[in-house]
Write a protein that holds these residues in place. Sequence first.
Motif, PDB file in Angstrom:
ATOM      1  N   GLU A 162       0.799  -1.224   0.000  1.00  0.00           N
ATOM      2  CA  GLU A 162       0.000   0.000   0.000  1.00  0.00           C
ATOM      3  C   GLU A 162       0.833   1.276   0.000  1.00  0.00           C
ATOM      4  O   GLU A 162       0.331   2.340  -0.392  1.00  0.00           O
ATOM      5  CB  GLU A 162      -0.919   0.006   1.223  1.00  0.00           C
ATOM      6  N   SER A 163       2.089   1.195   0.439  1.00  0.00           N
ATOM      7  CA  SER A 163       2.893   2.418   0.515  1.00  0.00           C
ATOM      8  C   SER A 163       4.371   2.086   0.354  1.00  0.00           C
ATOM      9  O   SER A 163       4.794   0.937   0.561  1.00  0.00           O
ATOM     10  CB  SER A 163       2.665   3.141   1.847  1.00  0.00           C
ATOM     11  N   ILE A 164       5.144   3.107  -0.016  1.00  0.00           N
ATOM     12  CA  ILE A 164       6.593   2.965  -0.112  1.00  0.00           C
ATOM     13  C   ILE A 164       7.259   4.151   0.579  1.00  0.00           C
ATOM     14  O   ILE A 164       6.685   5.234   0.682  1.00  0.00           O
ATOM     15  CB  ILE A 164       7.084   2.874  -1.573  1.00  0.00           C
ATOM     16  N   LYS A 165       8.455   3.910   1.071  1.00  0.00           N
ATOM     17  CA  LYS A 165       9.300   4.962   1.627  1.00  0.00           C
ATOM     18  C   LYS A 165      10.639   4.908   0.895  1.00  0.00           C
ATOM     19  O   LYS A 165      11.293   3.866   0.879  1.00  0.00           O
ATOM     20  CB  LYS A 165       9.512   4.757   3.127  1.00  0.00           C
ATOM     21  N   VAL A 166      11.009   6.006   0.275  1.00  0.00           N
ATOM     22  CA  VAL A 166      12.247   6.071  -0.507  1.00  0.00           C
ATOM     23  C   VAL A 166      13.233   6.975   0.219  1.00  0.00           C
ATOM     24  O   VAL A 166      12.905   8.117   0.569  1.00  0.00           O
ATOM     25  CB  VAL A 166      11.976   6.605  -1.925  1.00  0.00           C
ATOM     26  N   ASP A 167      14.422   6.466   0.452  1.00  0.00           N
ATOM     27  CA  ASP A 167      15.503   7.230   1.075  1.00  0.00           C
ATOM     28  C   ASP A 167      16.519   7.538  -0.026  1.00  0.00           C
ATOM     29  O   ASP A 167      17.215   6.646  -0.507  1.00  0.00           O
ATOM     30  CB  ASP A 167      16.151   6.418   2.193  1.00  0.00           C
ATOM     31  N   TYR A 168      16.561   8.808  -0.436  1.00  0.00           N
ATOM     32  CA  TYR A 168      17.456   9.217  -1.532  1.00  0.00           C
ATOM     33  C   TYR A 168      18.591  10.070  -0.973  1.00  0.00           C
ATOM     34  O   TYR A 168      18.373  10.947  -0.130  1.00  0.00           O
ATOM     35  CB  TYR A 168      16.693  10.017  -2.584  1.00  0.00           C
ATOM     36  N   ARG A 169      19.816   9.803  -1.464  1.00  0.00           N
ATOM     37  CA  ARG A 169      20.982  10.586  -1.048  1.00  0.00           C
ATOM     38  C   ARG A 169      21.809  10.958  -2.270  1.00  0.00           C
ATOM     39  O   ARG A 169      22.009  10.124  -3.161  1.00  0.00           O
ATOM     40  CB  ARG A 169      21.857   9.800  -0.065  1.00  0.00           C
ATOM     41  N   PHE A 170      22.264  12.205  -2.269  1.00  0.00           N
ATOM     42  CA  PHE A 170      23.220  12.656  -3.281  1.00  0.00           C
ATOM     43  C   PHE A 170      24.443  13.142  -2.533  1.00  0.00           C
ATOM     44  O   PHE A 170      24.430  14.200  -1.910  1.00  0.00           O
ATOM     45  CB  PHE A 170      22.623  13.769  -4.138  1.00  0.00           C
ATOM     46  N   ASN A 171      25.488  12.335  -2.571  1.00  0.00           N
ATOM     47  CA  ASN A 171      26.662  12.598  -1.748  1.00  0.00           C
ATOM     48  C   ASN A 171      27.903  12.118  -2.487  1.00  0.00           C
ATOM     49  O   ASN A 171      28.418  11.033  -2.233  1.00  0.00           O
ATOM     50  CB  ASN A 171      26.524  11.907  -0.391  1.00  0.00           C
ATOM     51  N   LYS A 172      28.373  12.936  -3.424  1.00  0.00           N
ATOM     52  CA  LYS A 172      29.517  12.552  -4.245  1.00  0.00           C
ATOM     53  C   LYS A 172      30.796  12.532  -3.415  1.00  0.00           C
ATOM     54  O   LYS A 172      31.028  13.399  -2.586  1.00  0.00           O
ATOM     55  CB  LYS A 172      29.692  13.516  -5.415  1.00  0.00           C
ATOM     56  N   VAL A 173      31.617  11.537  -3.656  1.00  0.00           N
ATOM     57  CA  VAL A 173      32.924  11.404  -3.008  1.00  0.00           C
ATOM     58  C   VAL A 173      33.970  11.185  -4.104  1.00  0.00           C
ATOM     59  O   VAL A 173      33.880  10.222  -4.853  1.00  0.00           O
ATOM     60  CB  VAL A 173      32.949  10.226  -2.008  1.00  0.00           C
TER      61      VAL A 173
END
Length: 358
Positions: free
Chosen positions: A137-148
């Motif tokens: 019924e639902s989703i949780k998305v954890d997005y990160r933009f962290n260039k190294v």
Amino acid sequence: MDDLSRVTEKFEFEDIDVLCEKKFSLLTSKISGYEPVIDFDSLDSKQSWRGANNSTFPLSFFNSKKFNFDRRYEPRREWLPFRALLYANIDSEINYLKFDYIGQVSVKLDNRYTGFGLPDSYLDKTSFILELPNNIESIKVDYRFNKVPPILWDSTLQVGYPEDPYAKLVIFGSTNGNDWSLLKNKTGPTLIFAYYLFIFNCLGLFVFTLYKKLRHISLSHFYHASFLLFLFLLHRNIDLLRELPVIGVIDISTLFLLFIAIIYFILLRKNLNNYSLLIFCYLINLLLVDYPWAKLDSYIRPGGSDSLTYESQARLIMLGDRLRGGEDIFFYSPGYRYVLNILHVFFGEKWMVAWYSL
């Protein structure tokens, strides 16, 4: 969220910690905002080096003096790392999700403790298809933009630097794994009713006003409406206008717009309406702005600038600093921070909107 980014060590700053970064238009909400679809990408692939200033990610929270980087080889402000947590209720008919992304993505289904970690991607766009279990019924998305390593500011490398692609996250849904469309957040019946009630009231007010004005419509009203509609259509198809040639130093598109303005003033010189004139000049101004500024909004203000200071003060007012305005003793123009705060509340986060409003 800005918790991935380092803060300046060379400048003093004030900050008010919040769990989720706030928008000027959603002061009472515990979250940063609402999006009908997850479609965050670069506005123009040729301008990807501009980072956040070429992106649909809402990153105005970087206009804080705690990110006041302006020295060579310090982090570049348009490329500061960030994190976004996104929640969506999905339709029971959706069986597949496709993620187009640049960065790091993990997904949890129905707030379960475990999830799916997608492969990191920073050099090229990556697509990943996820088949959903039954009754999700639902989703949780954890997005990160962290260039190294991080992208650094360099005064000798401003245009075209860096060459890397910027942050991207676009989520599609499908019932069969073949036909894809942007995943829409499932809307409850109360919100649908409120939406249609709002539309009905707006249409009713418009029809009522039109009915009252029908007896007083003149030829000048028709000219005003025609010119404004024509300019609006030009703005919606601005790429066609820019295809007009440039002969030497003469820009045919600019001459065309000046010709329209001359005809407008000749025809309506005796019946100029203040409101129509304001809208006409605004639309002409938008059409005259050169590429890429007509498409991009450099709202992430440069480090070490007064504009960053005022934006930071306006954000502090929004976050609860109120009349204090970010400082006990005013060292900068005291009124502008409050004006800027009000403009952002009514007209949005972006700098160009506030500038045109002024």
